[in-house]
Motif scaffolding. Structure first.
Motif, PDB file in Angstrom:
ATOM      1  N   ARG B 360       0.835  -1.194   0.000  1.00 40.96           N
ATOM      2  CA  ARG B 360       0.000   0.000   0.000  1.00 40.96           C
ATOM      3  C   ARG B 360       0.877   1.254   0.000  1.00 40.96           C
ATOM      4  O   ARG B 360       2.075   1.176   0.296  1.00 40.96           O
ATOM      5  CB  ARG B 360      -0.956  -0.019   1.200  1.00 40.96           C
ATOM      6  N   PRO B 361       0.274   2.386  -0.351  1.00 38.96           N
ATOM      7  CA  PRO B 361       1.065   3.608  -0.490  1.00 38.96           C
ATOM      8  C   PRO B 361       1.770   3.950   0.821  1.00 38.96           C
ATOM      9  O   PRO B 361       1.262   3.662   1.907  1.00 38.96           O
ATOM     10  CB  PRO B 361       0.035   4.682  -0.846  1.00 38.96           C
ATOM     11  N   GLY B 362       2.954   4.524   0.709  1.00 42.24           N
ATOM     12  CA  GLY B 362       3.662   4.995   1.897  1.00 42.24           C
ATOM     13  C   GLY B 362       4.572   3.987   2.542  1.00 42.24           C
ATOM     14  O   GLY B 362       5.331   4.315   3.454  1.00 42.24           O
ATOM     15  N   VAL B 363       4.516   2.749   2.062  1.00 47.00           N
ATOM     16  CA  VAL B 363       5.335   1.712   2.695  1.00 47.00           C
ATOM     17  C   VAL B 363       6.816   2.007   2.511  1.00 47.00           C
ATOM     18  O   VAL B 363       7.601   1.972   3.467  1.00 47.00           O
ATOM     19  CB  VAL B 363       4.970   0.327   2.124  1.00 47.00           C
ATOM     20  N   LEU B 364       7.206   2.319   1.274  1.00 43.40           N
ATOM     21  CA  LEU B 364       8.623   2.571   1.007  1.00 43.40           C
ATOM     22  C   LEU B 364       9.110   3.765   1.821  1.00 43.40           C
ATOM     23  O   LEU B 364      10.221   3.741   2.370  1.00 43.40           O
ATOM     24  CB  LEU B 364       8.844   2.797  -0.491  1.00 43.40           C
ATOM     25  N   ALA B 365       8.264   4.785   1.927  1.00 45.62           N
ATOM     26  CA  ALA B 365       8.657   5.969   2.706  1.00 45.62           C
ATOM     27  C   ALA B 365       8.894   5.606   4.164  1.00 45.62           C
ATOM     28  O   ALA B 365       9.875   6.045   4.781  1.00 45.62           O
ATOM     29  CB  ALA B 365       7.572   7.044   2.592  1.00 45.62           C
ATOM     30  N   SER B 366       8.018   4.772   4.728  1.00 49.01           N
ATOM     31  CA  SER B 366       8.199   4.374   6.131  1.00 49.01           C
ATOM     32  C   SER B 366       9.485   3.584   6.313  1.00 49.01           C
ATOM     33  O   SER B 366      10.247   3.810   7.260  1.00 49.01           O
ATOM     34  CB  SER B 366       7.028   3.501   6.599  1.00 49.01           C
ATOM     35  N   GLY B 394       0.514  -8.466  -1.113  1.00 46.13           N
ATOM     36  CA  GLY B 394       1.730  -8.008  -0.449  1.00 46.13           C
ATOM     37  C   GLY B 394       2.809  -7.751  -1.468  1.00 46.13           C
ATOM     38  O   GLY B 394       2.614  -7.970  -2.673  1.00 46.13           O
ATOM     39  N   ALA B 395       3.938  -7.284  -0.992  1.00 46.65           N
ATOM     40  CA  ALA B 395       5.031  -6.977  -1.899  1.00 46.65           C
ATOM     41  C   ALA B 395       6.353  -7.311  -1.213  1.00 46.65           C
ATOM     42  O   ALA B 395       6.417  -7.428   0.011  1.00 46.65           O
ATOM     43  CB  ALA B 395       5.006  -5.504  -2.287  1.00 46.65           C
ATOM     44  N   GLU B 396       7.376  -7.474  -2.037  1.00 51.52           N
ATOM     45  CA  GLU B 396       8.697  -7.741  -1.496  1.00 51.52           C
ATOM     46  C   GLU B 396       9.574  -6.513  -1.731  1.00 51.52           C
ATOM     47  O   GLU B 396       9.577  -5.953  -2.818  1.00 51.52           O
ATOM     48  CB  GLU B 396       9.303  -8.951  -2.216  1.00 51.52           C
ATOM     49  N   LEU B 397      10.256  -6.117  -0.693  1.00 50.47           N
ATOM     50  CA  LEU B 397      11.204  -5.009  -0.818  1.00 50.47           C
ATOM     51  C   LEU B 397      12.597  -5.569  -0.555  1.00 50.47           C
ATOM     52  O   LEU B 397      12.829  -6.198   0.477  1.00 50.47           O
ATOM     53  CB  LEU B 397      10.925  -3.948   0.248  1.00 50.47           C
ATOM     54  N   VAL B 398      13.506  -5.342  -1.502  1.00 50.37           N
ATOM     55  CA  VAL B 398      14.883  -5.797  -1.304  1.00 50.37           C
ATOM     56  C   VAL B 398      15.784  -4.567  -1.270  1.00 50.37           C
ATOM     57  O   VAL B 398      15.835  -3.797  -2.228  1.00 50.37           O
ATOM     58  CB  VAL B 398      15.322  -6.743  -2.436  1.00 50.37           C
TER      59      VAL B 398
END
Lengths: 435, 435
Positions: B360-366, B394-398
């Motif tokens: 969801r929006p804002g995840v990367l910023a957090s 969901g999503a994966e962040l590396v």
């Protein structure tokens, strides 16, 4: 501990810089400070950057410098046979310890130098002469002394490795890759010593002497350069899962009379990509050692360049300085084994041969017959359409042999060239290293 | 030259065999024959194959054997701290030269051994203690003495390298790969010392001491084993063009007060496949050295096994025997630099972190905010669908960071675990080696 430096080119300048930068560390490691007593050069007043030494240390009288009583260690980074040989013999006879990077001189006349060192009582160290910064001579001279070395296979020339790596990566021909190497400073204006294998042959002689406790000179080394390696050869190697390297190989063997021998050679060869030497790229060097008990070992690093070579020179300077302070000298070279050097024709090699043949029945039988007549056993045969000439009438035969005497393999290829059904031999390369 | 052998297991038996097979060569290399004066074992009459030695040479009285006047060199291949320490201290005090393969003892109490050697006047050699047959200590002790070593990165445990190589090749999990290693004899029945990194940590201490002229003990080494490495970690590494190795790393640095330090650590890490260490497979060992002038060097070979270890032991026996005949001893270890050993939290490392996050929006910023709060700079971010869970919401962040103090990176990960939007931290690994 007072040092005379002979030569102040790229390596010499780096030696001076390292001596200056590391002076406190070096003094601690040795137990006494190192001091430059003088630097012999051909011409005074030449621009040598902003070297941290007194201008008065420079002299054109090398022999006078060497003979000075206050000089303990002579460092030679001039290269070439003369006057380096006379200087070093003089220094060694006078009891000085010598550190040299001069592979040509060691390969040509190492015996005379070792004798002079034994007479004078000083040390003769030459780590920088083979594979630049890679600590190699000391492991061979000392660490593996409790073992039996069977084979040394090395990539010991950075220029040719750069060229072959470029050909492998881009499909370029030899001339194009050489141009690139020259433009980037990896090849000298006259690249003969590198591309014709003279440099590698001198190093092969030094490695073989150490590994087999036998005197091997440059003239004992069979030498082929890389000028004949074609883009077609590189493509053939790639099709086999191999890459082409200029290898120096020193191998223990037994001749037909049962006598132990050593064969020493430098030539391009295909090696499987899975071999540790295959991934040695650009101008790097590596030496692969096979010993009875130790198994496979590899040493990898920068083979040339001012700083890496100077690092090896200084490692030797520390060692000989410590020996002098302790009043001892290192164990001298041993050549007790005195193995016979076997001629190339008797060396056991494997060939990869690509043939452009007529596409008609009986061709394979004829070709196979030639191998059989020379007593050469074939390992694999692959048949395809003529390489690079789709639609042309003809076929490609790719043959890899088992090991056989090199002369038998060469004679086989000669006879193949004369067969009416063989239009051309498109690639002939030796194959080294088990897949 | 008379030898006392302490221990007659796998390595000891190979030492006896090599001494027998190579006796003529060894005598020629040393200038005097080597003779076994006695072999100390725990129990007599045990089956030791058909060793080419007189049964009467065996004794259970190690101390009595060591003290005998006719013993020149003591070879210790028993391992462990006691009684090996008492024996070797006794031998060194009595002026004998000692050759040992005992990494645990050297890492635990090398200082006492070196002091005993200095007092007694004999040599203490231990090439076999690190990376088995690979000549490594001599190059570090001697060849690179004219240079400044900045970093040593090694794969020094064959068992864990076999396991990680298997996980990389087959996608197996840790437990499965360990089972395979055990079945093939690469892992011991109790593999703790290997898989928890104790073995590698002892070797790291020895390497760091030599490379940095500083006393580093096993307790100074930060240690993490490979038991937590998961198949998901391996897959993450592969997606980054990397492979996972258990590395021992000894690095020179400067602490916030400007003081020179060394950090020594053992932990699994991702390295790019292009790195020379990446292609070190199976149970092989390799050590990568970075020095000011020499640049990059690598030493590769078999790190364990009876014959390779015996080869290293015998190389040392030749060296100490020559020294004794010449009436000299080798330069002693130097620890003049005496660098402070830096705690792990201050070591500069890079992290690779894979997160399973809400989409969801804002995840990367957090997430990025957490890194920023700990002053950790992000090098790359890759976003994909949740790893291994297609179709799930969901999503994966590396995320791969730049270098930062290890404590800051660890604190960042801790805080990430507490974020509501982070469902799980699927993989955390340090990253070593420039791509």
């Amino acid at each position: 501990m007072r040092l005379a430096l002979l030569g102040c080119g790229t390596v010499g300048q780096e030696v001076v810089r390292l001596l200056h930068e590391q002076s406190a560390d070096l003094a601690a490691r040795i137990g006494a400070p190192l001091e430059i007593a003088g630097i012999a050069v051909r011409r005074l007043g030449r621009d040598r950057g902003d070297l941290p030494v007194d201008e008065e240390l420079f002299t054109t009288d090398a022999l006078g410098l060497i003979k000075r009583d206050d000089v303990d260690v002579v460092i030679e980074v001039v290269g070439g046979i003369e006057p380096a040989r006379s200087w070093l013999v003089e220094a060694l006879h006078a009891g000085k310890s010598v550190v040299t990077a001069n592979k040509a001189l060691l390969a040509e006349d190492g015996v005379a130098l070792h004798e002079a060192a034994a007479e004078g009582g000083g040390d003769l160290y030459y780590e920088a002469s083979v594979a630049g910064a890679i600590p190699l001579l000391r492991p061979l001279r000392e660490s593996l002394h409790g073992d039996r070395i069977n084979r040394v296979t090395g990539i010991v020339n950075g220029t040719t490795n750069f060229i072959l790596s470029a050909m492998d990566a881009t499909g370029a021909g030899f001339a194009e890759a050489l141009d690139e190497a020259t433009a980037l400073g990896y090849a000298e204006a006259d690249p003969t010593a590198d591309i014709e294998g003279f440099d590698a042959a001198a190093k092969a002689a030094i490695l073989a002497s150490l590994a087999f406790h036998t005197r091997v000179g440059a003239a004992d080394v069979h030498r082929e350069g890389i000028t004949e390696v074609t883009a077609a050869d590189v493509a053939s190697a790639q099709a086999m899962g191999c890459t082409i390297k200029l290898l120096c190989i020193a191998a223990r063997g037994v001749d037909p009379t049962g006598r132990e021998t050593v064969s020493v050679r430098v030539h391009p060869a295909m090696i499987p990509r899975s071999h540790p030497l295959a991934s040695v790229g650009d101008a790097f060097n590596a030496v692969f050692v096979e010993a009875d008990a130790a198994g496979q070992l590899m040493f990898y690093g920068q083979g040339a360049g001012g700083a890496p070579t100077a690092s090896a020179v200084l490692g030797d300077v520390v060692a000989v300085s410590r020996n002098r302070l302790a009043g001892v000298r290192a164990a001298s070279e041993s050549s007790y084994a005195d193995l016979a050097v076997r001629p190339m024709g008797e060396a056991l090699t494997r060939y990869h041969v690509s043939l452009d043949v007529a596409d008609r029945p009986g061709v394979l039988a004829s070709v196979a017959g030639v191998f059989a007549r020379h007593d050469v056993s074939i390992a694999t045969v692959r048949q395809g359409s003529a390489g690079g000439s789709p639609g042309r009438d003809g076929a490609e035969l790719v043959i890899v042999t088992h090991v056989a005497p090199d002369a038998a393999l060469a004679a086989t290829v000669d006879e193949l060239r004369g067969l009416e059904i063989v239009r051309s031999v498109t690639s002939v390369l030796r194959v080294e290293g088990d897949a």
